[in-house]
Design an enzyme around this catalytic site. Sequence first.
Site, short mmCIF file in Angstrom:
data_model
loop_
_atom_site.label_atom_id
_atom_site.label_comp_id
_atom_site.label_asym_id
_atom_site.label_seq_id
_atom_site.Cartn_x
_atom_site.Cartn_y
_atom_site.Cartn_z
N ASP A 1 -2.57 5.46 -2.77
CA ASP A 1 -1.89 4.38 -2.38
C ASP A 1 -1.11 3.69 -3.37
O ASP A 1 -1.60 3.49 -4.49
CB ASP A 1 -2.91 3.47 -1.85
CG ASP A 1 -3.20 3.96 -0.20
OD1 ASP A 1 -3.24 5.05 -0.09
OD2 ASP A 1 -4.21 3.28 0.54
N HIS B 1 -7.72 -0.50 -4.17
CA HIS B 1 -6.35 -0.86 -4.45
C HIS B 1 -6.98 -2.13 -5.52
O HIS B 1 -7.79 -2.59 -5.52
CB HIS B 1 -5.72 -1.85 -3.39
CG HIS B 1 -5.49 -0.85 -2.12
ND1 HIS B 1 -5.59 -1.51 -0.96
CD2 HIS B 1 -5.11 0.46 -2.00
CE1 HIS B 1 -4.92 -0.34 -0.17
NE2 HIS B 1 -4.98 0.84 -0.71
N CYS C 1 -0.80 -8.00 -1.08
CA CYS C 1 -0.86 -6.94 -0.33
C CYS C 1 0.22 -6.83 0.92
O CYS C 1 0.90 -5.86 1.16
CB CYS C 1 -2.31 -6.71 0.45
SG CYS C 1 -3.52 -6.22 -0.65
N ASP D 1 -5.44 -4.58 -7.09
CA ASP D 1 -4.71 -6.02 -6.89
C ASP D 1 -5.74 -6.84 -6.64
O ASP D 1 -5.43 -8.02 -6.60
CB ASP D 1 -3.45 -6.12 -6.42
CG ASP D 1 -3.36 -5.66 -4.87
OD1 ASP D 1 -4.42 -5.16 -4.41
OD2 ASP D 1 -2.56 -5.62 -4.36
N ASP E 1 0.75 -1.15 0.15
CA ASP E 1 0.01 0.16 0.13
C ASP E 1 0.83 1.28 -0.01
O ASP E 1 0.30 2.21 -0.42
CB ASP E 1 -1.02 0.01 1.26
CG ASP E 1 -2.10 -1.17 1.16
OD1 ASP E 1 -1.95 -1.87 0.35
OD2 ASP E 1 -2.60 -1.14 2.36
#
Length: 434
Positions: free
Chosen positions: A256, A306, A410, A308, A172
Site C-alpha cells: 500500500d 500504514h 490518509c 503515517d 493508500d
Amino acid sequence: MLRVRIMKGGSRGREAAHPLPKLMRCLLGHIRQYASIPVAKTSVAIDDEVHDKEDNQLDKDVGKKNSVWSWNEWDPLEEVIVGRVEGATVPKFTAEVKANTYERHWDFFSRCGGQLFPENHLKKAWLEIEEFCNILQHEGVVVKRPDPIDWAEVYKTPDFESPGLYAAMPRDILLIIGDEIIEAPMAWRTRFFEYRAYRDLIKDYFRQGAYWTTAPKPQMSDALYDKDYPMKNVEERNKLAAQGKFVTTEFEPCFDAADFMRAGTDVFAQRSQVTNFMGIDWMRRHLAPKGIRVHTISFKDPNPMHIDATFNIIGPGLVLSNPDRPCYQIDMFKRSGWTIVHPPKPLIPDDHPLWMSSKWLSMNVLMLDEKRVVVDANETTTQKMFESLGIQSIPVDIRHANSLGGGFHCWTCDVRRHGTLETYFDPMPDGQLD
C-alpha cells in the site's frame, strides 16, 4: 532543480544545509532523463545571492510545467486529491482483514461484510469530508475527487471473488514521487479494483505531462496470505513482527502506498500486514535511477498497517514518532540532527467506533506547508503540541470519517507541492540505516 543538503550539528531544516556538489552531479545524472525542469550547473564558489535567484526562478518554472510535483510531506500544498465517502462498503471478513482489525470489531465484519457501512454514520462522515474540502479550498488548495463507484458490487478473478471497499483513502493507493504517479498494487482483495475510481484523474494528469507507473498487480491467491498467522496471540505476533513476518507472505510483491513516507531523496518504508519485502524491493529498484533511496524501518508494533499514524515526517528535520510504537532505527534521524517529537495521547473516546484503525489517527495530519497543519478539531492537546513547535493548527472535525480507517493524511494524496528535490540525511547505502 535538485538541491542536495545534509543536516548536521543538532540543527534542523534548511538552516543547517551544506551543499554537496559531487553528490549533486551524480544524482543529477540519474534524474535528467526523468525530470522535465531545467538543471543548473553547480559550483562550490557560486554566489549565494545568484544561487537564490536561480532557485526562485526554477521553483516558478516547476509550478508552471508540472501538473504533478511532490517530493516530501511538507512543501507548500497546491493541489490534492480527497477521497469519497459515498458507497463505502464493509469488507468481507477474510484473513487479511482479520489480521488488520481489532478483535472487538470482528463480529461487525462477520455480520456486515459486503454491506454499506451504517447509513447514519456515513452521512455524518460525508458532511465532514465535504467541509474538509471547503476548508482546503479556502486555504488556496485545488481539490480533486475520485469517481463514485458501486463498491458493493461483487467481482470475480480466477483466484477469488469479493465486493469492493471504497475510494476514501487515496493515500493508500497513490504515491507521488516528483512528477510521477505510482499506483500501488494493494494487498486486500476487497481493494483489487480500487484504482478504477482514480483512473480518470490519473489519465488527465498523464495528458498534462505526468509520468504514470502501475506496480505489478498481484494475483492475491491463497498463497499470498499465511493461513497459520496467529490472529489472537499478541505475544506470538510480536515475535513474528520482530522477524518481519506478517499475514502477507513473500509470494509476490504487494504494498500500500501509505506504507511509504517521503523526505526528498530518501523514502522510508515499513514491512507491514499489507506491504511485503518484495513490494519494498520493487519500489527501491524502481526509484533508484532517480537517485531516490528507499530504506526499510521497523517499529515495536504487532499489527502495522500504514506508516503515517506511527511515524510522520512533518518538516525538514522534524518527525512525529508514536510513543507506543518506537522506531528501532530512530538513531539514524538523531545522527542527522532531526528533532523527534512524541505526540500526546489521543483524546478520542473509547466508545467511538474505529473499525479499521487505532486512536493514533490523531497524529495522521496533513501539512499545508512547514507552518500550517490540518489537525483534528477534537484533539486539543495535539494542537497545543503544534503550537509549541511554531506551527499553526487548522482544526477540522472528521471524527466520523476516522471510523472508515483514516485521518487527514490518509484521506488525501498531495498531487502538487511547491518545492524542489533535496536531501535531508547523511548519505548511506540504499536500504541501510546503520
